[in-house]
Design a protein around this motif. Sequence first.
Motif, mmCIF file in Angstrom:
data_model
loop_
_atom_site.group_PDB
_atom_site.id
_atom_site.type_symbol
_atom_site.label_atom_id
_atom_site.label_comp_id
_atom_site.label_asym_id
_atom_site.label_seq_id
_atom_site.Cartn_x
_atom_site.Cartn_y
_atom_site.Cartn_z
ATOM 1 N N ALA A 140 0.193 4.465 -6.047
ATOM 2 C CA ALA A 140 -0.693 5.287 -5.216
ATOM 3 C C ALA A 140 0.130 5.963 -4.128
ATOM 4 O O ALA A 140 1.120 5.398 -3.622
ATOM 5 C CB ALA A 140 -1.805 4.454 -4.592
ATOM 6 N N LYS A 141 -0.279 7.171 -3.769
ATOM 7 C CA LYS A 141 0.434 7.945 -2.740
ATOM 8 C C LYS A 141 -0.415 8.039 -1.479
ATOM 9 O O LYS A 141 -1.634 8.232 -1.548
ATOM 10 C CB LYS A 141 0.762 9.344 -3.256
ATOM 11 C CG LYS A 141 1.575 10.186 -2.260
ATOM 12 C CD LYS A 141 2.159 11.436 -2.914
ATOM 13 C CE LYS A 141 1.124 12.475 -3.258
ATOM 14 N NZ LYS A 141 1.741 13.745 -3.696
ATOM 15 N N PHE A 142 0.257 7.901 -0.335
ATOM 16 C CA PHE A 142 -0.414 8.076 0.960
ATOM 17 C C PHE A 142 0.438 9.009 1.801
ATOM 18 O O PHE A 142 1.613 8.739 2.064
ATOM 19 C CB PHE A 142 -0.589 6.731 1.668
ATOM 20 C CG PHE A 142 -1.406 6.805 2.929
ATOM 21 C CD1 PHE A 142 -2.652 7.415 2.946
ATOM 22 C CD2 PHE A 142 -0.935 6.264 4.119
ATOM 23 C CE1 PHE A 142 -3.412 7.479 4.105
ATOM 24 C CE2 PHE A 142 -1.679 6.314 5.279
ATOM 25 C CZ PHE A 142 -2.933 6.923 5.269
ATOM 26 N N ARG B 197 8.392 3.645 -1.418
ATOM 27 C CA ARG B 197 9.459 4.624 -1.241
ATOM 28 C C ARG B 197 8.848 5.953 -0.798
ATOM 29 O O ARG B 197 7.671 6.223 -1.056
ATOM 30 C CB ARG B 197 10.249 4.804 -2.545
ATOM 31 C CG ARG B 197 10.934 3.512 -2.982
ATOM 32 C CD ARG B 197 11.772 3.673 -4.228
ATOM 33 N NE ARG B 197 12.353 2.389 -4.624
ATOM 34 C CZ ARG B 197 13.167 2.213 -5.640
ATOM 35 N NH1 ARG B 197 13.532 3.248 -6.404
ATOM 36 N NH2 ARG B 197 13.644 1.014 -5.920
ATOM 37 N N VAL B 198 9.661 6.761 -0.152
ATOM 38 C CA VAL B 198 9.228 8.097 0.254
ATOM 39 C C VAL B 198 9.656 9.078 -0.821
ATOM 40 O O VAL B 198 10.826 9.091 -1.240
ATOM 41 C CB VAL B 198 9.821 8.486 1.620
ATOM 42 C CG1 VAL B 198 9.495 9.940 1.952
ATOM 43 C CG2 VAL B 198 9.285 7.564 2.710
ATOM 44 N N ILE B 199 8.706 9.893 -1.281
ATOM 45 C CA ILE B 199 8.979 10.890 -2.314
ATOM 46 C C ILE B 199 8.637 12.269 -1.764
ATOM 47 O O ILE B 199 7.959 12.378 -0.724
ATOM 48 C CB ILE B 199 8.161 10.609 -3.592
ATOM 49 C CG1 ILE B 199 6.663 10.709 -3.295
ATOM 50 C CG2 ILE B 199 8.525 9.236 -4.168
ATOM 51 C CD1 ILE B 199 5.777 10.604 -4.537
ATOM 52 N N PRO B 200 9.076 13.349 -2.404
ATOM 53 C CA PRO B 200 8.647 14.688 -1.971
ATOM 54 C C PRO B 200 7.126 14.793 -1.970
ATOM 55 O O PRO B 200 6.463 14.301 -2.893
ATOM 56 C CB PRO B 200 9.283 15.606 -3.016
ATOM 57 C CG PRO B 200 10.489 14.855 -3.490
ATOM 58 C CD PRO B 200 10.069 13.407 -3.503
ATOM 59 N N SER B 201 6.582 15.410 -0.937
ATOM 60 C CA SER B 201 5.130 15.412 -0.766
ATOM 61 C C SER B 201 4.386 16.097 -1.904
ATOM 62 O O SER B 201 3.217 15.789 -2.162
ATOM 63 C CB SER B 201 4.762 16.077 0.561
ATOM 64 O OG SER B 201 5.230 17.422 0.597
ATOM 65 N N ALA B 202 5.033 17.007 -2.607
ATOM 66 C CA ALA B 202 4.366 17.717 -3.698
ATOM 67 C C ALA B 202 4.401 16.945 -5.010
ATOM 68 O O ALA B 202 3.705 17.305 -5.966
ATOM 69 C CB ALA B 202 4.992 19.090 -3.890
ATOM 70 N N GLN B 203 5.187 15.880 -5.091
ATOM 71 C CA GLN B 203 5.308 15.129 -6.335
ATOM 72 C C GLN B 203 4.194 14.108 -6.492
ATOM 73 O O GLN B 203 3.659 13.584 -5.511
ATOM 74 C CB GLN B 203 6.656 14.407 -6.404
ATOM 75 C CG GLN B 203 7.840 15.285 -6.750
ATOM 76 C CD GLN B 203 9.094 14.473 -7.002
ATOM 77 O OE1 GLN B 203 9.092 13.239 -6.911
ATOM 78 N NE2 GLN B 203 10.182 15.154 -7.300
ATOM 79 N N TYR C 189 4.321 8.474 1.175
ATOM 80 C CA TYR C 189 4.629 7.099 0.789
ATOM 81 C C TYR C 189 4.126 6.875 -0.634
ATOM 82 O O TYR C 189 2.961 7.127 -0.945
ATOM 83 C CB TYR C 189 3.925 6.107 1.713
ATOM 84 C CG TYR C 189 4.465 6.063 3.119
ATOM 85 C CD1 TYR C 189 5.673 5.431 3.404
ATOM 86 C CD2 TYR C 189 3.761 6.626 4.173
ATOM 87 C CE1 TYR C 189 6.160 5.365 4.701
ATOM 88 C CE2 TYR C 189 4.235 6.578 5.467
ATOM 89 C CZ TYR C 189 5.440 5.942 5.726
ATOM 90 O OH TYR C 189 5.917 5.889 7.019
ATOM 91 N N CYS C 190 4.993 6.367 -1.498
ATOM 92 C CA CYS C 190 4.623 6.016 -2.865
ATOM 93 C C CYS C 190 4.608 4.492 -2.969
ATOM 94 O O CYS C 190 5.659 3.844 -2.870
ATOM 95 C CB CYS C 190 5.607 6.630 -3.857
ATOM 96 S SG CYS C 190 5.192 6.336 -5.594
ATOM 97 N N PHE C 191 3.411 3.928 -3.140
ATOM 98 C CA PHE C 191 3.239 2.484 -3.262
ATOM 99 C C PHE C 191 3.292 2.091 -4.740
ATOM 100 O O PHE C 191 2.635 2.722 -5.578
ATOM 101 C CB PHE C 191 1.887 2.051 -2.698
ATOM 102 C CG PHE C 191 1.778 2.102 -1.202
ATOM 103 C CD1 PHE C 191 1.823 0.934 -0.456
ATOM 104 C CD2 PHE C 191 1.602 3.305 -0.539
ATOM 105 C CE1 PHE C 191 1.708 0.972 0.924
ATOM 106 C CE2 PHE C 191 1.481 3.350 0.839
ATOM 107 C CZ PHE C 191 1.545 2.180 1.577
ATOM 108 N N ILE D 256 14.075 4.161 0.511
ATOM 109 C CA ILE D 256 13.346 2.901 0.336
ATOM 110 C C ILE D 256 12.791 2.427 1.679
ATOM 111 O O ILE D 256 13.539 2.234 2.635
ATOM 112 C CB ILE D 256 14.269 1.831 -0.276
ATOM 113 C CG1 ILE D 256 14.768 2.291 -1.647
ATOM 114 C CG2 ILE D 256 13.544 0.496 -0.389
ATOM 115 C CD1 ILE D 256 15.819 1.374 -2.251
ATOM 116 N N VAL D 257 11.484 2.242 1.712
ATOM 117 C CA VAL D 257 10.823 1.720 2.908
ATOM 118 C C VAL D 257 10.621 0.215 2.767
ATOM 119 O O VAL D 257 10.898 -0.555 3.693
ATOM 120 C CB VAL D 257 9.470 2.431 3.137
ATOM 121 C CG1 VAL D 257 8.749 1.858 4.353
ATOM 122 C CG2 VAL D 257 9.685 3.929 3.306
ATOM 123 N N VAL D 258 10.110 -0.216 1.626
ATOM 124 C CA VAL D 258 9.956 -1.639 1.299
ATOM 125 C C VAL D 258 10.605 -1.870 -0.068
ATOM 126 O O VAL D 258 10.248 -1.174 -1.037
ATOM 127 C CB VAL D 258 8.477 -2.056 1.257
ATOM 128 C CG1 VAL D 258 8.344 -3.539 0.866
ATOM 129 C CG2 VAL D 258 7.801 -1.811 2.603
#
Length: 218
Positions: free
Chosen positions: A100-102, A140-146, A187-189, A159-161
């Motif tokens: 899921a993305k936030f 992890r943080v990904i490009p916002s459009a992905q 944020y990509c969970f 990598i955040v977690v």
Amino acid sequence: MELGGRPRSVRRHGTGSGGWFAKTRALLAGALVLGVGGSLTLAAWTDTETARATFTASTFGIVGSANNGATYTDNTAAAPAALSFSVTPTAMSPGTVTYAKFLVRTTDATNVTGTAALSAATTTTSSATSLAGFLTYGVRVIPSAQACDATSFAASTSIVVPNGSALTVAGSSTTALAAGGASPVAYCFAVTLPAGTSNAAQGTNTTATWTVTGASTS
């Protein structure tokens, strides 16, 4: 001697009324000179220069989006955003990974930059009926459009977690936030029910809530 036997008075220079008047006039003149001299010493030209500045406090705030940036709202602890996972989290089996993305960004009114920090998850169910102890996750943080999926998650080096962490693990790094709502942080969970999870997990559930805290950098 004058007639009649009276002695003639003798006027001495400087001791009569004429001498006294001359001395008095000299003293007054001296006083006037001293007075004028004192006035000239105390007098001065004056001028001033004045400076002024107005100070205004900066504005900082963040908003989030759980619908891929379609709308951004202020999601509070009392009314958190509902993450939309790629695999429904109500029917997870051993070996299931769901994504899921936030998105998080600053408000339009924010005029300073900042950082975002992700908290550990809090859960609402008791340990006896909780799935929380079985689940692991990574962020992890990904490009916002992905899209947030296995491909984008694996490709990201931000990598955040770390993947495979317990839900009690918080983000280990902060992410930069731009001012004025620019450049959202995505944020990509990735939440996993690991393969080999025991039968004790069957039918259990948990609600996990994460908080992103924004802090201005100036």
